[in-house]
Write an enzyme that holds these catalytic residues in place. Sequence first.
Site, PDB file in Angstrom:
ATOM      1  N   LYS A  10       0.861  -1.198   0.000  1.00 15.27           N
ATOM      2  CA  LYS A  10       0.000   0.000   0.000  1.00 15.27           C
ATOM      3  C   LYS A  10       0.886   1.232   0.000  1.00 15.27           C
ATOM      4  O   LYS A  10       2.043   1.194   0.413  1.00 15.27           O
ATOM      5  CB  LYS A  10      -0.913   0.028   1.233  1.00 15.27           C
ATOM      6  CG  LYS A  10      -0.233  -0.054   2.613  1.00 15.27           C
ATOM      7  CD  LYS A  10       0.288   1.241   3.195  1.00 15.27           C
ATOM      8  CE  LYS A  10       0.839   1.052   4.616  1.00 15.27           C
ATOM      9  NZ  LYS A  10       1.670   2.170   5.089  1.00 15.27           N
ATOM     10  N   MET A  98      11.437  -4.374   4.116  1.00 12.76           N
ATOM     11  CA  MET A  98      10.954  -4.238   5.495  1.00 12.76           C
ATOM     12  C   MET A  98      11.319  -2.853   6.021  1.00 12.76           C
ATOM     13  O   MET A  98      12.343  -2.302   5.634  1.00 12.76           O
ATOM     14  CB  MET A  98      11.566  -5.335   6.349  1.00 12.76           C
ATOM     15  CG  MET A  98      10.914  -6.662   6.054  1.00 12.76           C
ATOM     16  SD  MET A  98      11.660  -8.003   6.960  1.00 12.76           S
ATOM     17  CE  MET A  98      12.682  -8.707   5.694  1.00 12.76           C
ATOM     18  N   GLY A  99      10.481  -2.313   6.879  1.00 12.78           N
ATOM     19  CA  GLY A  99      10.716  -0.948   7.369  1.00 12.78           C
ATOM     20  C   GLY A  99      10.630   0.036   6.223  1.00 12.78           C
ATOM     21  O   GLY A  99      11.335   1.044   6.186  1.00 12.78           O
ATOM     22  N   GLY A 100       9.762  -0.258   5.269  1.00  9.51           N
ATOM     23  CA  GLY A 100       9.676   0.570   4.064  1.00  9.51           C
ATOM     24  C   GLY A 100       8.434   1.434   4.009  1.00  9.51           C
ATOM     25  O   GLY A 100       8.305   2.273   3.125  1.00  9.51           O
ATOM     26  N   GLY A 103       3.771  -1.518   4.095  1.00  6.74           N
ATOM     27  CA  GLY A 103       2.821  -2.429   4.751  1.00  6.74           C
ATOM     28  C   GLY A 103       3.072  -3.896   4.449  1.00  6.74           C
ATOM     29  O   GLY A 103       2.167  -4.715   4.610  1.00  6.74           O
ATOM     30  N   SER A 106       2.306  -6.451   7.260  1.00  2.00           N
ATOM     31  CA  SER A 106       0.863  -6.465   7.547  1.00  2.00           C
ATOM     32  C   SER A 106       0.112  -7.174   6.432  1.00  2.00           C
ATOM     33  O   SER A 106      -0.826  -7.935   6.670  1.00  2.00           O
ATOM     34  CB  SER A 106       0.325  -5.035   7.670  1.00  2.00           C
ATOM     35  OG  SER A 106       1.026  -4.331   8.659  1.00  2.00           O
ATOM     36  N   ASP A 139      -2.265  -1.822  10.662  1.00  2.00           N
ATOM     37  CA  ASP A 139      -2.475  -1.772   9.207  1.00  2.00           C
ATOM     38  C   ASP A 139      -3.130  -3.042   8.658  1.00  2.00           C
ATOM     39  O   ASP A 139      -3.543  -3.072   7.497  1.00  2.00           O
ATOM     40  CB  ASP A 139      -1.134  -1.628   8.470  1.00  2.00           C
ATOM     41  CG  ASP A 139      -0.534  -0.241   8.619  1.00  2.00           C
ATOM     42  OD1 ASP A 139      -1.226   0.659   9.127  1.00  2.00           O
ATOM     43  OD2 ASP A 139       0.634  -0.077   8.227  1.00  2.00           O
TER      44      ASP A 139
HETATM   45  O1  C5P Z   1       0.363  -1.752  14.927  1.00  2.00           O
HETATM   46  P1  C5P Z   1       1.788  -1.850  14.501  1.00  2.00           P
HETATM   47  O2  C5P Z   1       2.519  -2.975  15.171  1.00  2.00           O
HETATM   48  O3  C5P Z   1       1.966  -1.858  13.025  1.00  2.00           O
HETATM   49  O4  C5P Z   1       2.466  -0.511  14.987  1.00  2.00           O
HETATM   50  C1  C5P Z   1       3.846  -0.394  15.225  1.00  2.00           C
HETATM   51  C2  C5P Z   1       4.081   0.767  16.178  1.00  2.00           C
HETATM   52  O5  C5P Z   1       3.707   1.982  15.552  1.00  2.00           O
HETATM   53  C3  C5P Z   1       3.269   0.714  17.444  1.00  2.00           C
HETATM   54  O6  C5P Z   1       3.933   0.008  18.436  1.00  2.00           O
HETATM   55  C4  C5P Z   1       3.135   2.181  17.812  1.00  2.00           C
HETATM   56  O7  C5P Z   1       4.321   2.616  18.416  1.00  2.00           O
HETATM   57  C5  C5P Z   1       3.088   2.869  16.470  1.00  2.00           C
HETATM   58  N1  C5P Z   1       1.722   3.174  15.990  1.00  2.00           N
HETATM   59  C6  C5P Z   1       1.002   4.189  16.591  1.00  2.00           C
HETATM   60  N2  C5P Z   1      -0.263   4.491  16.150  1.00  2.00           N
HETATM   61  C7  C5P Z   1      -0.806   3.819  15.107  1.00  2.00           C
HETATM   62  C8  C5P Z   1      -0.090   2.778  14.463  1.00  2.00           C
HETATM   63  C9  C5P Z   1       1.178   2.480  14.934  1.00  2.00           C
HETATM   64  O8  C5P Z   1       1.477   4.832  17.536  1.00  2.00           O
HETATM   65  N3  C5P Z   1      -2.030   4.142  14.683  1.00  2.00           N
END
Ligand code: C5P
Length: 288
Positions: A10, A98-100, A103, A106, A139
């Site tokens: 995405k 990754m880390g890009g 998504g 996810s 995501d």
């Molecule tokens: O949900 P996910 O593991 O992808 O998110 C990674 C990190 O990004 C979370 O631990 C949080 O620190 C941050 N995050 C956030 N608010 C969001 C999505 C992600 O603070 N809506």
Amino acid sequence: MPDLYPAPAKLNLFLHITGRRADGYHLLQSVFQLIDFADQLQFALRDDGQIHRITDVPGVAPEDDLIMRAARLLQAAASTRGISVPGVDIEIDKQLPMGGGLGGGSSDAATTLIALNQLWQTGLSKADLMQLGLRLGADVPFFLFGGNAFVEGIGEQLTPLITPQTWFVIVHPGVAVPTPLIFGAADLTRDTKAVKMSDFSAGPLGFGRNDLQAVAARAFPAVADALKWLSDFGAARMTGSGACVFVAVASESQAEKICQSVPAGSGWRAWKARSMAAHPLAGRLEVV
Ligand code: C5P
């Protein structure tokens, strides 16, 4: 040969941070756009109930992989419904960095849930899968939704959205950006005024901004450099929490030309991709 199940990337056409919840998660407003740049997964059923990832993915131990966690979560959900699943060997052709900010992790998890819900005949609805997905990451529900969306909440409130068909160039500036670092930054703008869908009735391309971009560009100069370079070709913007940056272009040939002109020795990678109107597995989500 088992079927190939795509896990598309995405782009966040814009991403506004409108607040922060008590648990630290951020409230956002974003348009998520599916593109035809994808990982490919394969699933081979086992008969012993075990779940394995049989591809080595550098930097991601199987136990930490969202693919494995997705499969285990579905196995547990099935078990509470009295269904015992046969297990699976999962193979992945990892294309998305990754880390890009694309998504990839996810999307891999979402594709795993969609594929195994069918192959294991666990019978969860799309809404059930989206609830499970949210436990894996903010995501993930989007990749189970089936199409492009205006996304709110922490990522779980989705409204379908028709977006313009276009080509994109995506540049990876050779660094991996850790999402929690960007969301946790002291200087992140967290009070962008909420918008309504009617505010971008002229189309989401070029609307608003990515609030995470300034923080990521300061922490990772390569992101700032790639944005500056790509800006020569249009309104360049970062996706998600980075590191990738992208620009919309009028044609495939223009996209190719830009990809070929990435500075030699920069360590950047560039891809062309086309917007998709729907998730390639959307048809498999309708089964209740
Ligand atoms: O949900 P996910 O593991 O992808 O998110 C990674 C990190 O990004 C979370 O631990 C949080 O620190 C941050 N995050 C956030 N608010 C969001 C999505 C992600 O603070 N809506």
